[in-house]
Motif scaffolding. Structure first.
Motif, PDB file in Angstrom:
ATOM      1  N   THR A 120      -5.235  -4.880   7.492  1.00  0.00           N
ATOM      2  CA  THR A 120      -6.009  -3.718   7.934  1.00  0.00           C
ATOM      3  C   THR A 120      -7.230  -4.225   8.687  1.00  0.00           C
ATOM      4  OG1 THR A 120      -5.305  -2.429   6.008  1.00  0.00           O
ATOM      5  CG2 THR A 120      -7.250  -1.656   7.204  1.00  0.00           C
ATOM      6  N   LEU A 179       1.804   0.709   9.810  1.00  0.00           N
ATOM      7  CA  LEU A 179       1.877   1.323   8.484  1.00  0.00           C
ATOM      8  C   LEU A 179       0.980   2.553   8.373  1.00  0.00           C
ATOM      9  CD1 LEU A 179       1.895  -1.986   6.428  1.00  0.00           C
ATOM     10  CD2 LEU A 179       3.834  -0.475   6.890  1.00  0.00           C
ATOM     11  N   SER A 180      -0.212   2.471   8.966  1.00  0.00           N
ATOM     12  CA  SER A 180      -1.108   3.620   8.985  1.00  0.00           C
ATOM     13  C   SER A 180      -2.181   3.388  10.023  1.00  0.00           C
ATOM     14  CB  SER A 180      -1.760   3.850   7.612  1.00  0.00           C
ATOM     15  OG  SER A 180      -2.657   2.796   7.304  1.00  0.00           O
ATOM     16  N   LYS A 182      -6.241   5.248  11.309  1.00  0.00           N
ATOM     17  CA  LYS A 182      -7.237   6.307  11.242  1.00  0.00           C
ATOM     18  C   LYS A 182      -7.731   6.598  12.649  1.00  0.00           C
ATOM     19  CE  LYS A 182      -9.001   5.272   6.591  1.00  0.00           C
ATOM     20  NZ  LYS A 182     -10.192   4.842   5.812  1.00  0.00           N
ATOM     21  N   LEU A 194      -6.459  10.357   8.596  1.00  0.00           N
ATOM     22  CA  LEU A 194      -5.513   9.300   8.264  1.00  0.00           C
ATOM     23  C   LEU A 194      -4.101   9.716   8.660  1.00  0.00           C
ATOM     24  CD1 LEU A 194      -4.791   6.604   6.790  1.00  0.00           C
ATOM     25  CD2 LEU A 194      -4.598   7.974   4.691  1.00  0.00           C
ATOM     26  N   GLU A 196      -0.122   8.268   8.350  1.00  0.00           N
ATOM     27  CA  GLU A 196       0.682   7.274   7.658  1.00  0.00           C
ATOM     28  C   GLU A 196       2.153   7.462   7.986  1.00  0.00           C
ATOM     29  OE1 GLU A 196      -1.206   6.232   3.499  1.00  0.00           O
ATOM     30  OE2 GLU A 196      -1.038   8.428   3.691  1.00  0.00           O
ATOM     31  N   VAL A 200       2.118   8.111  12.286  1.00  0.00           N
ATOM     32  CA  VAL A 200       1.306   7.281  13.189  1.00  0.00           C
ATOM     33  C   VAL A 200       1.698   7.515  14.640  1.00  0.00           C
ATOM     34  CG1 VAL A 200       0.933   5.494  11.441  1.00  0.00           C
ATOM     35  CG2 VAL A 200       2.837   5.259  13.054  1.00  0.00           C
ATOM     36  N   THR A 217      -3.536  -0.321  10.065  1.00  0.00           N
ATOM     37  CA  THR A 217      -2.875  -1.197   9.099  1.00  0.00           C
ATOM     38  C   THR A 217      -1.493  -1.508   9.649  1.00  0.00           C
ATOM     39  OG1 THR A 217      -4.076  -0.263   7.226  1.00  0.00           O
ATOM     40  CG2 THR A 217      -2.057  -1.468   6.736  1.00  0.00           C
TER      41      THR A 217
END
Length: 469
Positions: A120, A179-180, A182, A194, A196, A200, A217
């Motif tokens: 991350t 993976l994710s 923000k 966020l 996820e 994404v 991430t």
């Protein structure tokens, strides 16, 4: 300073800069203009279109609070916003076509967490620095760009689609690679949201149109002792077939497979005396434990292994990474010597067919030199042609594109600064719906979307209703 550098805005930029305090700003016109450019000059068409497009002020936030301050003030003043990372995009993604505020993210560069199979980092983190930190803990990014020494991770996620590692790990958009992330809204109270899993892709590859990425991430894979390999062949069809064989191999790991026309190799002066002259090149990254199998494959395919080097050997020899002779770094190597070159982005028949590549070559003409990248797409090995084109006129460029298309090779326009014009081709209403949610005034990079003016008056739900079933 209240005068507009871009000539396209009427805001009092001196007062605007004071409103941004304590965020650092850059107002010197020479520096603002420098930060208004990316690698759009790869295209003579985009160079003519964008070279006089500049911002009016640069903000350099160091924290998410700083970033929120920038977005709040821009929202209050209805100021156009362009987000900038390392500025390595090829399509003018970081060029402020309407002037306004440039937000440079490179100070938001912390690596926040490294765990088993993930990293991350803040959006402005340099990709090479991320990889260095990962290597110390036995990991590496699953996919990264050839411009890793300059590029930021947020810029790669906002504008990229594939890279070094795609031949093994697929495209960025594939499940599990991002993976994710923000992203922050542009509003009177900017807020991080966020995203996820598959969500994404609401933000990924939208050129910063629909939210300001603050943190990502990404999937990581175990770090391996990669050996930079260069093999040469008497014909381009041989090189291409060998690339396909390597990309398919069950017994040889690979992080890069790229084939390059011999004429392009003449523009690689640093490889002189390291590879056979006037031969076609295959560039690869192969793990040290698989080198013997790699050598056997190249021999079987009729080629010669000219160069194998570990990272320490590369440094001792003073050579670039092998991936700096792949992807659009290949184009850059040629442009260093001759600015009359440009490139195209072309899909190829699947599965890869060396005979189809061979049959196409004489139809393209002597002003088109082929260069292919192998990648994993939806579980199948595919190739993309990023040819060197010796530019004369736009008409000739379009003629070359037509030749590709007529022979079953789809062209993704590399000479347009609209997000809908290249690989996407059509409007992505999912992205535009999220733009309306995240950026209701349409301040973020709006000129880069051809379709936004047609839907900006609609609700997010009504925009999503336009997504073809």
């Amino acid at each position: 300073m209240s005068d507009s550098i871009s000539g396209k805005t009427s805001l009092d930029w001196e007062a605007f800069a004071k409103d941004l305090a304590p965020v650092e700003t850059i107002s010197e016109p020479v520096l603002v203009k420098k930060r208004s450019r990316d690698f759009f000059w790869y295209s003579p068409i985009l160079n003519a279109q964008l070279r006089r497009s500049f911002g009016d002020l640069v903000a350099v936030p160091k924290t998410t609070e700083d970033l929120a301050q920038c977005l709040r003030v821009a929202f209050e003043h209805d100021a156009p916003i362009t987000i900038r990372g390392g500025g390595t995009g090829n399509y003018g993604q970081a060029v402020p076509m309407e002037g306004g505020l440039i937000i440079e993210t490179t100070r938001m560069n912390r690596i926040l967490d490294i765990g088993e199979g993930y990293v991350t980092a803040q959006a402005g983190a340099n990709i090479e620095e991320i990889n260095k930190a990962l290597h110390l803990q036995g990991w590496e990014l699953a996919i990264f760009p050839s411009t890793q020494d300059i590029a930021t991770i947020g810029g790669f996620i906002a504008g990229g689609s594939s890279g070094i590692g795609s031949v093994a790990n697929g495209m960025l958009r594939d499940a599990g690679n991002i993976l994710s992330l923000k992203a922050m809204t542009v509003s009177d109270t900017p807020t991080e949201k966020l995203f996820e899993g598959q969500a994404v892709n609401h933000i990924h590859h939208a050129w910063g149109l629909n939210g300001v990425i603050t943190e990502v991430t990404l999937r990581t894979v175990p770090h391996r002792n990669w050996i930079g390999c260069m093999a040469t062949f008497d014909s381009y069809a041989q090189a291409y077939q060998a690339g396909y064989a390597l990309a398919l191999s069950d017994g040889i790991g690979r992080k890069l497979v790229s084939t390059v026309d011999a004429r392009i190799c003449a523009y690689f002066p640093r490889l002189a005396n390291h590879i056979r002259p006037e031969k076609h090149l295959m560039t690869s990254l192969v793990p040290a434990e698989d080198i013997d199998s790699y050598r056997a494959l190249i021999k079987e395919q009729g080629g010669s292994v000219d160069l194998t080097m570990s990272e320490d050997e590369r440094k001792e020899m003073g050579l670039p990474h092998v991936f700096e002779f792949a992807y659009n770094h290949t184009t850059l190597q040629v442009l260093k010597a001759d600015r009359s070159a440009t490139y195209l982005q072309v899909g190829c028949p699947t599965p890869p067919d060396a005979e189809a590549i061979k049959a196409l070559r004489p139809k393209l003409g002597d002003d088109v030199w082929q260069h292919h990248e192998f990648a994993l797409l939806e579980g199948e090995i595919v190739t993309f042609d990023l040819p060197i084109v010796w530019y004369t006129t736009t008409e000739r460029l379009r003629e070359i594109e037509a030749t590709y298309t007529e022979n079953g090779f789809p062209v993704y326009d590399a000479h347009i600064c609209m997000v809908e014009g290249g690989g996407l081709k059509n409007a992505d209403y999912r992205h535009l719906a999220w733009k309306k949610r995240m950026d209701p005034k349409g301040l973020l990079n709006a000129p880069k979307s051809r379709e936004w003016p047609n839907v900006k008056h609609l609700s997010p739900e009504d925009i999503e209703a336009l997504i073809p079933s």
